[in-house]
Design a protein around this motif. Structure first.
Motif, PDB file in Angstrom:
ATOM      1  N   GLY A 190      -4.966  24.793  -6.327  1.00 32.86           N
ATOM      2  CA  GLY A 190      -4.384  23.898  -7.260  1.00 32.86           C
ATOM      3  C   GLY A 190      -2.978  23.538  -6.836  1.00 32.86           C
ATOM      4  N   SER A 191      -2.416  23.700  -5.672  1.00 37.10           N
ATOM      5  CA  SER A 191      -1.269  23.286  -5.228  1.00 37.10           C
ATOM      6  C   SER A 191      -1.017  21.861  -5.601  1.00 37.10           C
ATOM      7  CB  SER A 191      -0.951  23.688  -3.866  1.00 37.10           C
ATOM      8  OG  SER A 191      -1.747  23.322  -2.953  1.00 37.10           O
ATOM      9  N   GLY A 192      -1.947  20.954  -5.319  1.00 37.90           N
ATOM     10  CA  GLY A 192      -1.915  19.599  -5.519  1.00 37.90           C
ATOM     11  C   GLY A 192      -1.584  18.799  -4.471  1.00 37.90           C
ATOM     12  N   SER A 193      -1.965  19.251  -2.987  1.00 39.01           N
ATOM     13  CA  SER A 193      -1.477  18.483  -1.894  1.00 39.01           C
ATOM     14  C   SER A 193      -2.377  17.566  -1.689  1.00 39.01           C
ATOM     15  CB  SER A 193      -1.283  19.591  -0.638  1.00 39.01           C
ATOM     16  OG  SER A 193      -2.447  20.214  -0.549  1.00 39.01           O
ATOM     17  N   GLY A 194      -3.560  17.198  -2.445  1.00 32.43           N
ATOM     18  CA  GLY A 194      -4.122  15.971  -2.198  1.00 32.43           C
ATOM     19  C   GLY A 194      -3.470  14.669  -2.058  1.00 32.43           C
ATOM     20  N   THR A 195      -3.955  13.792  -1.268  1.00 34.65           N
ATOM     21  CA  THR A 195      -3.236  12.336  -1.362  1.00 34.65           C
ATOM     22  C   THR A 195      -4.349  11.141  -1.735  1.00 34.65           C
ATOM     23  OG1 THR A 195      -3.748  12.182   1.059  1.00 34.65           O
ATOM     24  CG2 THR A 195      -1.604  13.072   0.214  1.00 34.65           C
ATOM     25  N   GLY A 196      -3.812  10.198  -2.149  1.00 39.43           N
ATOM     26  CA  GLY A 196      -4.385   9.073  -2.703  1.00 39.43           C
ATOM     27  C   GLY A 196      -4.076   7.755  -2.150  1.00 39.43           C
ATOM     28  N   HIS A 197      -4.798   6.617  -1.987  1.00 40.93           N
ATOM     29  CA  HIS A 197      -4.362   5.587  -1.676  1.00 40.93           C
ATOM     30  C   HIS A 197      -4.081   4.548  -2.896  1.00 40.93           C
ATOM     31  CE1 HIS A 197      -4.504   1.908   1.176  1.00 40.93           C
ATOM     32  NE2 HIS A 197      -5.288   1.612   0.262  1.00 40.93           N
ATOM     33  N   LEU A 198      -3.081   3.787  -2.978  1.00 43.96           N
ATOM     34  CA  LEU A 198      -2.696   2.877  -3.984  1.00 43.96           C
ATOM     35  C   LEU A 198      -2.388   1.585  -3.238  1.00 43.96           C
ATOM     36  CD1 LEU A 198      -1.144   3.293  -7.431  1.00 43.96           C
ATOM     37  CD2 LEU A 198      -0.516   1.098  -6.159  1.00 43.96           C
ATOM     38  N   ARG A 199      -3.247   0.397  -3.790  1.00 40.24           N
ATOM     39  CA  ARG A 199      -2.866  -0.832  -2.943  1.00 40.24           C
ATOM     40  C   ARG A 199      -2.723  -1.889  -4.196  1.00 40.24           C
ATOM     41  NH1 ARG A 199      -2.808  -3.350   1.877  1.00 40.24           N
ATOM     42  NH2 ARG A 199      -3.706  -1.775   2.825  1.00 40.24           N
ATOM     43  N   LEU A 200      -1.554  -2.605  -4.079  1.00 43.32           N
ATOM     44  CA  LEU A 200      -1.541  -3.661  -5.307  1.00 43.32           C
ATOM     45  C   LEU A 200      -1.015  -4.864  -4.417  1.00 43.32           C
ATOM     46  CD1 LEU A 200       0.163  -3.642  -8.286  1.00 43.32           C
ATOM     47  CD2 LEU A 200       1.167  -5.164  -6.916  1.00 43.32           C
ATOM     48  N   THR A 201      -1.871  -6.045  -4.895  1.00 42.53           N
ATOM     49  CA  THR A 201      -1.712  -7.452  -4.320  1.00 42.53           C
ATOM     50  C   THR A 201      -1.040  -8.332  -5.633  1.00 42.53           C
ATOM     51  OG1 THR A 201      -3.254  -7.124  -2.865  1.00 42.53           O
ATOM     52  CG2 THR A 201      -2.566  -9.422  -3.116  1.00 42.53           C
TER      53      THR A 201
ATOM     54  N   ALA B 183       0.815  -1.228   0.132  1.00 41.57           N
ATOM     55  CA  ALA B 183       0.030   0.023   0.008  1.00 41.57           C
ATOM     56  C   ALA B 183       0.918   1.069  -0.028  1.00 41.57           C
ATOM     57  CB  ALA B 183      -1.001   0.064   1.179  1.00 41.57           C
ATOM     58  N   LEU B 184       0.584   2.185  -0.803  1.00 40.64           N
ATOM     59  CA  LEU B 184       1.395   3.460  -0.919  1.00 40.64           C
ATOM     60  C   LEU B 184       0.288   4.648  -0.618  1.00 40.64           C
ATOM     61  CD1 LEU B 184       3.292   3.129  -4.527  1.00 40.64           C
ATOM     62  CD2 LEU B 184       4.057   2.435  -2.095  1.00 40.64           C
ATOM     63  N   LYS B 185       0.656   5.575   0.082  1.00 41.66           N
ATOM     64  CA  LYS B 185       0.252   6.839   0.336  1.00 41.66           C
ATOM     65  C   LYS B 185       0.836   7.691  -1.284  1.00 41.66           C
ATOM     66  CE  LYS B 185       0.256  10.972   2.889  1.00 41.66           C
ATOM     67  NZ  LYS B 185       0.438  11.644   4.362  1.00 41.66           N
ATOM     68  N   VAL B 186      -0.067   8.176  -1.868  1.00 38.55           N
ATOM     69  CA  VAL B 186       0.387   8.876  -3.144  1.00 38.55           C
ATOM     70  C   VAL B 186      -0.215  10.308  -3.027  1.00 38.55           C
ATOM     71  CG1 VAL B 186       0.493   6.756  -4.663  1.00 38.55           C
ATOM     72  CG2 VAL B 186      -1.415   7.908  -4.414  1.00 38.55           C
ATOM     73  N   SER B 187       0.547  11.091  -3.814  1.00 36.44           N
ATOM     74  CA  SER B 187       0.632  12.644  -3.919  1.00 36.44           C
ATOM     75  C   SER B 187       0.451  13.133  -5.175  1.00 36.44           C
ATOM     76  CB  SER B 187       1.668  13.326  -3.213  1.00 36.44           C
ATOM     77  OG  SER B 187       1.800  14.529  -3.719  1.00 36.44           O
ATOM     78  N   GLU B 188      -0.488  13.789  -5.705  1.00 34.26           N
ATOM     79  CA  GLU B 188      -0.841  14.362  -6.989  1.00 34.26           C
ATOM     80  C   GLU B 188       0.397  15.309  -7.336  1.00 34.26           C
ATOM     81  OE1 GLU B 188      -4.355  16.434  -6.737  1.00 34.26           O
ATOM     82  OE2 GLU B 188      -5.206  14.569  -7.434  1.00 34.26           O
TER      83      GLU B 188
END
Length: 171
Positions: A123-134, A108-113
């Motif tokens: 518009g500074s893009g500080s939103g974070t997302g979640h990425l998980r790979l199995t 699992a990764l915490k990702v930033s735009e």
């Protein structure tokens, strides 16, 4: 959702959609998506709007059990660059798993735009997302994977993606 090409099945929660025949990037064989209120959903084509969640499945060549962690971490980082090309990622979790009694590894990764994202009103893009790979070692001839992305990766969206992924079973 039963994905015969990947050899996986996974749950589609209420509010999620599977578009039969939807064109996906070649690495993916199926997808389910959910739009978040007031946003559009990410797609398997590498384009996205402001947010949403998606879980994609796919198949790959055989991977020895000893290489699962390294390959899963590499694939997670590669997908983070694909979905967040100007962003960054940070490993939140990397652990062995099993799917259908077969060895697997989940990351699992915490990702930033990044600078081009629209994660904030300015518009500074500080939103974070979640990425998980199995990544699953299905047998000696092939592997399969599930990739989940939630934007934003908040306390509701990230666990929902994780639950879809944890529902996976082998066909």
């Amino acid at each position: 959702m039963t994905d015969g090409a990947a050899g996986l099945s996974y749950a589609i929660p209420e509010g999620w959609e599977h578009e039969e025949g939807k064109e996906l990037v070649g690495a993916f064989t199926s997808s389910v998506t959910k739009e978040h209120a007031g946003t559009g959903a990410r797609t398997g084509t590498g384009t996205s709007s402001e947010g949403g969640s998606t879980v994609l499945a796919g198949r790959a060549a055989a991977i020895p059990q000893a290489a699962l962690q390294q390959q899963a971490e590499r694939a997670a980082r590669s997908n983070a660059v694909f979905f967040y090309p100007d962003g960054s990622s940070e490993v939140q979790e990397s652990r062995p798993a099993t799917v259908g009694g077969r060895p697997a590894h989940t990351v699992a990764l915490k990702v930033s735009e990044g600078k081009r994202g629209a994660g904030t009103p300015d518009g500074s893009g500080s939103g974070t997302g979640h990425l998980r790979l199995t990544l699953i070692a299905v047998d000696d001839s092939r592997s399969a994977f599930l990739l989940g992305v939630a934007q934003p990766g908040g306390p509701i969206e990230a666990p929902e993606v994780d639950n879809v992924m944890e529902s996976a079973s082998l066909n």
